[in-house]
Design an enzyme around this catalytic site. Structure first.
Site, mmCIF file in Angstrom:
data_model
loop_
_atom_site.group_PDB
_atom_site.id
_atom_site.type_symbol
_atom_site.label_atom_id
_atom_site.label_comp_id
_atom_site.label_asym_id
_atom_site.label_seq_id
_atom_site.Cartn_x
_atom_site.Cartn_y
_atom_site.Cartn_z
ATOM 1 N N VAL A 310 0.824 -1.201 0.000
ATOM 2 C CA VAL A 310 0.000 0.000 0.000
ATOM 3 C C VAL A 310 0.863 1.258 0.000
ATOM 4 C CG1 VAL A 310 -1.629 1.336 1.377
ATOM 5 C CG2 VAL A 310 -1.974 -1.111 1.067
ATOM 6 N N GLU A 315 -0.448 7.017 -4.721
ATOM 7 C CA GLU A 315 -1.829 7.487 -4.582
ATOM 8 C C GLU A 315 -2.015 8.925 -5.046
ATOM 9 O OE1 GLU A 315 0.096 6.843 -1.924
ATOM 10 O OE2 GLU A 315 -0.506 4.952 -1.013
ATOM 11 N N ASP A 357 0.965 34.481 -38.378
ATOM 12 C CA ASP A 357 0.491 35.625 -39.147
ATOM 13 C C ASP A 357 1.475 36.785 -38.996
ATOM 14 O OD1 ASP A 357 -1.784 34.375 -39.982
ATOM 15 O OD2 ASP A 357 -3.077 35.237 -38.453
ATOM 16 N N ASP A 668 -6.722 34.547 -37.068
ATOM 17 C CA ASP A 668 -7.701 35.451 -36.481
ATOM 18 C C ASP A 668 -9.025 35.469 -37.230
ATOM 19 O OD1 ASP A 668 -6.894 36.697 -38.779
ATOM 20 O OD2 ASP A 668 -6.127 38.510 -37.805
ATOM 21 N N ASP A 672 -9.636 30.879 -41.020
ATOM 22 C CA ASP A 672 -8.479 30.234 -40.387
ATOM 23 C C ASP A 672 -8.895 29.049 -39.520
ATOM 24 O OD1 ASP A 672 -6.478 31.899 -41.398
ATOM 25 O OD2 ASP A 672 -6.900 33.429 -39.896
ATOM 26 N N ASN A 734 11.181 5.282 -3.336
ATOM 27 C CA ASN A 734 10.629 3.929 -3.212
ATOM 28 C C ASN A 734 11.748 2.894 -3.208
ATOM 29 O OD1 ASN A 734 8.127 5.011 -3.166
ATOM 30 N ND2 ASN A 734 7.449 4.211 -5.126
ATOM 31 N N ASP A 767 6.542 13.598 1.151
ATOM 32 C CA ASP A 767 6.442 13.544 -0.308
ATOM 33 C C ASP A 767 5.467 14.539 -0.909
ATOM 34 O OD1 ASP A 767 8.339 11.671 -0.560
ATOM 35 O OD2 ASP A 767 7.041 10.018 -1.132
#
Length: 948
Positions: A310, A315, A357, A668, A672, A734, A767
């Site tokens: 776990v 998580e 443009d 614009d 387009d 870990n 963490d």
């Protein structure tokens, strides 16, 4: 409101006259144009302000109801149905059951069950808070994009928020506008509308102002509807339904109920997290299988393996990802780049080509006419901006030219005092243009020449219009009221217009347009364009009547002259272009302007630096097949695409993507939209862009500046880097938790070097906060000195995995050495150790503290990929320091406070112990700094590829 006011019903929060329900009298589409105004209680001058305010108060705003949301308690409950939450809840329940089965019962098992349940509750709280904050942020950011429309109020054209529309308002529509409400057309000039939002058919359909037969209002060709787009032409229309009573309102309510979809990046991370969870399950099972044969109690061994499994489940990873993306969105908004999709934040980091443009993006979009050419003579124009202050040198010979250009325009000049008080949004920055900025510059020049636009329109009222389109590159209007009948005025691209002219006004005489005179006009056009000016031509001709066909109106014209206008480059663009070049991002200018104008501007901003860039016109693009276009784009030189249409832009985007490029495109106009949708990153102009373009894009530039694109790319790259940083941070420790357990198991030590409850304390105390702070890390100094990320590069690349193993391996070796050093220093055999031994409790405390302290230094180490952390400053991320400090303080409390000592089975550490752990953490930081130095050294000795 007067006797002509219709009976309105506010059903479902909307506003629709009963006449349109089909049950009370004729439908409005059947009325003649002149009768529409009376039927809807208005007039051709629009509503009076007092009448509009009364209707607004009575029927509310013209907006759709907010999307139905689940109650807050349902959102909170939903956090407990997530896959990881379900796994943890099951694990907690099994641990509670194990506690009940133990004889005698071990309070540590109960503590573990409670701790697992605490993890679920904490993660649910974080996830709920983040989702709630993200929704509020999205709403506030969307509100930054203006949704306005042009209406007639008190006989004046005004620009108002679309939410202020009421039934009876007369709306002015032009190509590129989103239709703000359901309206009946009363005046239409070559209008076409895209009804895809309502009917699913993307082809533009023509509209008319003429009455049609009764029937379903959605099929009425003289009506336009909220949610649709005007793709061509211009019109006036009267609002007959607003808000939820519109046709789109019913569809919106269904769409609002649809579930939200996660982005591909979020799905990728979730898949990765599930795989890690599966790995954790496998490790837990392996530990259980290894420890049971050693004689450890079955239930205790099972509980331990379950706890380790776990604790290793990531998580909080999805929530941390969302926080990082949301922070990126907020930062981009502060830099005037509104990102409508979280995915776009991450995708910006891999952009390889920007098709930009010119007008408004590279330039300031503040057109000013500086020279007028007529009869072979240039006439200088003084003054800048949209204030009609300045002079035209010798204006008499060019008055007819400027008069034609002004009459053939739909823009309006708005003085600073216009609508002050009642409509403060129109009184912000002095004189401004309502409509196209190019047309606004023509109106200013006409005013400087002494022309009164309103008086000219009154004397020669417009009776027909043929709007500008990207194919003809022309706009034409027909005017009556002259003594010799009707006159047509045409303005547009000089090359296009010159080809349709047969005569020219030359020093007050109308002469045949000979080849010699054509060459003179072309030379004058090239001379103006080479100065970086945008050039328009104007012409006129008499026509037979007000319904003359377009072909007649735009043929056998008499050329009046040329107008050269200047749009200065934005001062910040040059630095942005330089940054993109360093970042190996290719910039391709795509513009409808003359090649000489485009090249002049490109040189000013740094897009062109060589003597002979590749300049390709739309006409040449038409001659290239796909292979030829691919070969053109494959050449890595400087490329300018001029006189191109939106169809050309779409084809170029497709060709670039075919070559594997990640393409960002600016636009614009309504035309387009296809290119914006098809591009990897569609970027619309927020200030000058059309509603259609903003809807099609995933990013909107609130200031229209190219510099905001460069800033967004920089932030997009940093977001992806930050995601990797907290992945390295989360997963490296870990290894430090697993290796001591595995080492103790295979060495035959009967107890564990770190308990499951201690691991959970690390996950929750050390963490979460630093990982969130890493997600908010500002961009590294050299983030724009690297090439774009490969399109298919995964989050867990070989580089990321190597860094996890490198940092995690150092931590694992350190804490394992600390544990066994402390155990061996006692001189006791392994078999004599029990959970109550002070030496053992000190040893596992040092393991936990070693991981916490090393994680603090690890967080500092992963802040940069290559640059030294000392260069950006150890103190430059105070949230990271605060999060790490909280973790160390919590660890100190676990070591020294008796209640926490009893909970975690820990012991107080001496000052020398903390010194050893701090030295160990500093060693980890030094090792990572050495690795970065080696990478930088290797980079300096490797030749860089030439900037694209």
């Amino acid at each position: 409101m007067g006797t002509g006011t219709p009976v309105l019903t506010p059903g479902d929060g909307g506003h629709r006259p009963e006449a349109l329900s089909g049950t009370h009298g004729p439908a409005v589409q059947t009325f003649a144009t002149t009768d529409v105004f009376a039927a809807l209680g208005t007039s051709p001058r629009g509503l009076a302000s007092a009448d509009a305010a009364a209707r607004r108060d009575r029927y509310g705003p013209n907006e759709l109801p907010p999307a139905g949301r689940r109650g807050l308690w349902r959102d909170l409950v939903g956090q407990f149905t997530d896959l990881f939450a379900v796994v943890l809840l099951v694990a907690s329940a099994i641990t509670f059951l194990a506690y009940e089965l133990q004889k005698p019962r071990d309070v540590g098992t109960l503590q573990l069950a409670v701790a697992i349940l605490g993890v679920v509750v904490l993660n649910a709280a974080i996830g709920f808070a983040q989702e709630y904050s993200a929704e509020r942020t999205a709403e506030s950011l969307q509100a930054m994009v203006p949704h306005t429309c042009r209406v007639l109020r008190d006989g004046e054209r005004r620009e108002l928020p679309a939410r202020d529309l009421v039934p009876g308002d007369v709306v002015v529509l032009e190509a590129g506008d989103a239709v703000p409400a359901d309206c009946r057309l009363v005046e239409a000039h070559e209008v076409s509308v895209n009804n895809a939002a309502l009917t699913g058919e993307s082809d533009a359909v023509g509209r008319t102002a003429d009455p049609v037969a009764a029937g379903p209002v959605l099929q009425a060709r003289n009506c336009v509807f909220m949610g649709t787009d005007v793709v061509a032409g211009s019109a006036k229309a009267v609002v007959f339904a607003s808000g939820a009573a519109t046709e789109f309102g019913g569809i919106f309510r269904l769409a609002a109920a649809a579930p939200r979809q996660r982005t591909p990046l979020q799905r990728q991370v979730a898949l990765m997290a599930r795989r890690v969870a599966g790995t954790a399950l496998a490790i837990g099972a392996a530990l259980f299988a290894v420890r049971v044969p050693t004689g450890q109690p079955f239930v205790e061994t099972f509980v331990f393996a379950l706890g380790v499994m776990v604790a290793l489940v990531p998580e909080g990873l999805p929530a941390t990802l969302s926080v990082s993306l949301a922070i990126g969105v907020r930062r981009m908004a502060r830099r005037h780049a509104l990102v409508k999709q979280l995915l776009a934040v991450e995708a910006l980091g891999s952009t390889t080509v920007v098709c930009t443009d010119k007008t408004g993006t590279l330039t300031q979009a503040e057109m000013t006419v500086v020279q007028v050419w007529a009869g072979g003579v240039p006439h200088a124009v003084s003054g800048v901006g949209y204030a009609p202050e300045g002079d035209v040198a010798d204006p008499q010979p060019v008055r007819e030219l400027l008069r034609a250009a002004a009459l053939c325009s739909n823009a309006r000049l708005v003085p600073p005092s216009a609508n002050a008080g009642r409509y403060p949004q129109s009184d912000r920055q002095g004189w401004r243009v309502l409509g196209d900025t190019t047309e606004g510059a023509l109106l200013v020049a006409a005013a400087k020449a002494g022309l009164d636009r309103a008086a000219e329109e009154a004397a020669t009222p417009r009776v027909a219009e043929y709007p500008f389109d990207s194919v003809r590159k022309l706009m034409s209007t027909v005017h009556g009221g002259t003594v010799d009948g009707y006159h047509a005025y045409v303005k547009g691209a000089p090359q296009e217009l010159l080809a349709r002219c047969t005569r020219i006004d030359w020093s007050g005489e109308r002469l045949p347009l000979t080849e010699e005179l054509r060459a003179a006009v072309t030379a004058a056009n090239d001379e103006l364009a080479s100065q970086g000016l945008r050039v328009l031509a104007a012409a006129w001709r008499p026509v037979s009547d007000s319904h003359s066909a377009q072909d007649e109106v735009e043929s056998e014209l008499t050329l009046l002259g040329l107008v050269g206008m200047f749009d200065p480059p934005r001062t910040e663009v040059s630095d942005a272009v330089t940054a993109c070049r360093r970042a190996r991002i290719r910039i391709v200018m795509v513009t409808g302007d003359h090649p000489l104008t485009a090249e002049a501007v490109a040189r000013r901003v740094g897009i062109v630096s060589r003597s002979a860039p590749t300049v390709v016109t739309g006409a040449r693009l038409d001659t290239l097949d796909d292979d030829g276009l691919d070969a053109l784009l494959a050449a890595q030189g400087e490329l300018l695409l001029c006189r191109v249409s939106p169809e050309h832009k779409m084809r170029v985007v497709t060709a670039l993507q075919r070559r594997g490029e990640v393409v960002a495109v600016t636009g614009d106009g309504a035309n387009d939209a296809p290119a914006l949708k098809h591009a990897d990153i569609g970027v619309a102009m927020g200030a000058s862009g059309t509603d259609v373009a903003r809807e099609a894009a995933v990013m909107v530039l609130l200031d229209d500046s190219f510099a905001s694109i460069a800033a967004a790319v920089r932030l997009g790259r940093s977001v992806y880097q930050n995601i990797r940083k907290f992945l390295v941070y989360l997963f490296s420790h870990n290894i430090a938790e697993l290796v001591p357990i595995l080492a103790a198991t295979f060495a035959g030590f009967p107890l564990v070097p770190i308990s499951a409850v201690q691991i959970l304390a690390i996950d929750l105390g050390s963490d979460v906060l630093p990982a969130l702070a890493l997600g908010a890390e500002p961009p590294e100094p050299d983030v724009m000195d690297r090439p774009p990320r490969a399109r298919r590069e995964r989050l867990f690349s070989s580089t990321v995995m190597g860094r996890i193993l490198f940092l995690g391996g150092i931590q694992a070796l350190g804490v394992t050495a600390v544990f066994f050093w402390h155990i061996h220093s006692s001189g006791m055999p392994y078999s004599d150790f029990t959970e109550d031994d002070t030496v053992y409790r000190e040893a596992i405390t040092m393991v936990q503290a070693g991981i916490v302290v090393s994680q603090f230094f690890n967080a500092l180490a992963v802040r940069t990929d290559r640059q030294s952390v000392f260069r950006i400053g150890l103190l430059s991320n105070p949230w990271l320091l605060a999060g790490g400090g909280f973790g160390i303080a919590l660890m100190a409390a676990i070591s020294y406070l008796p209640p926490l000592q009893a909970l975690f089975n820990t012991a107080p550490l001496a000052a020398t112990d903390w010194a050893v752990l701090a030295a160990f953490g500093a060693l980890l930081l030094a090792a990572e700094e050495t690795r970065k130095w080696w990478l930088r050294r290797r980079q300096t000795t490797t030749p860089k590829g030439e900037a694209r």
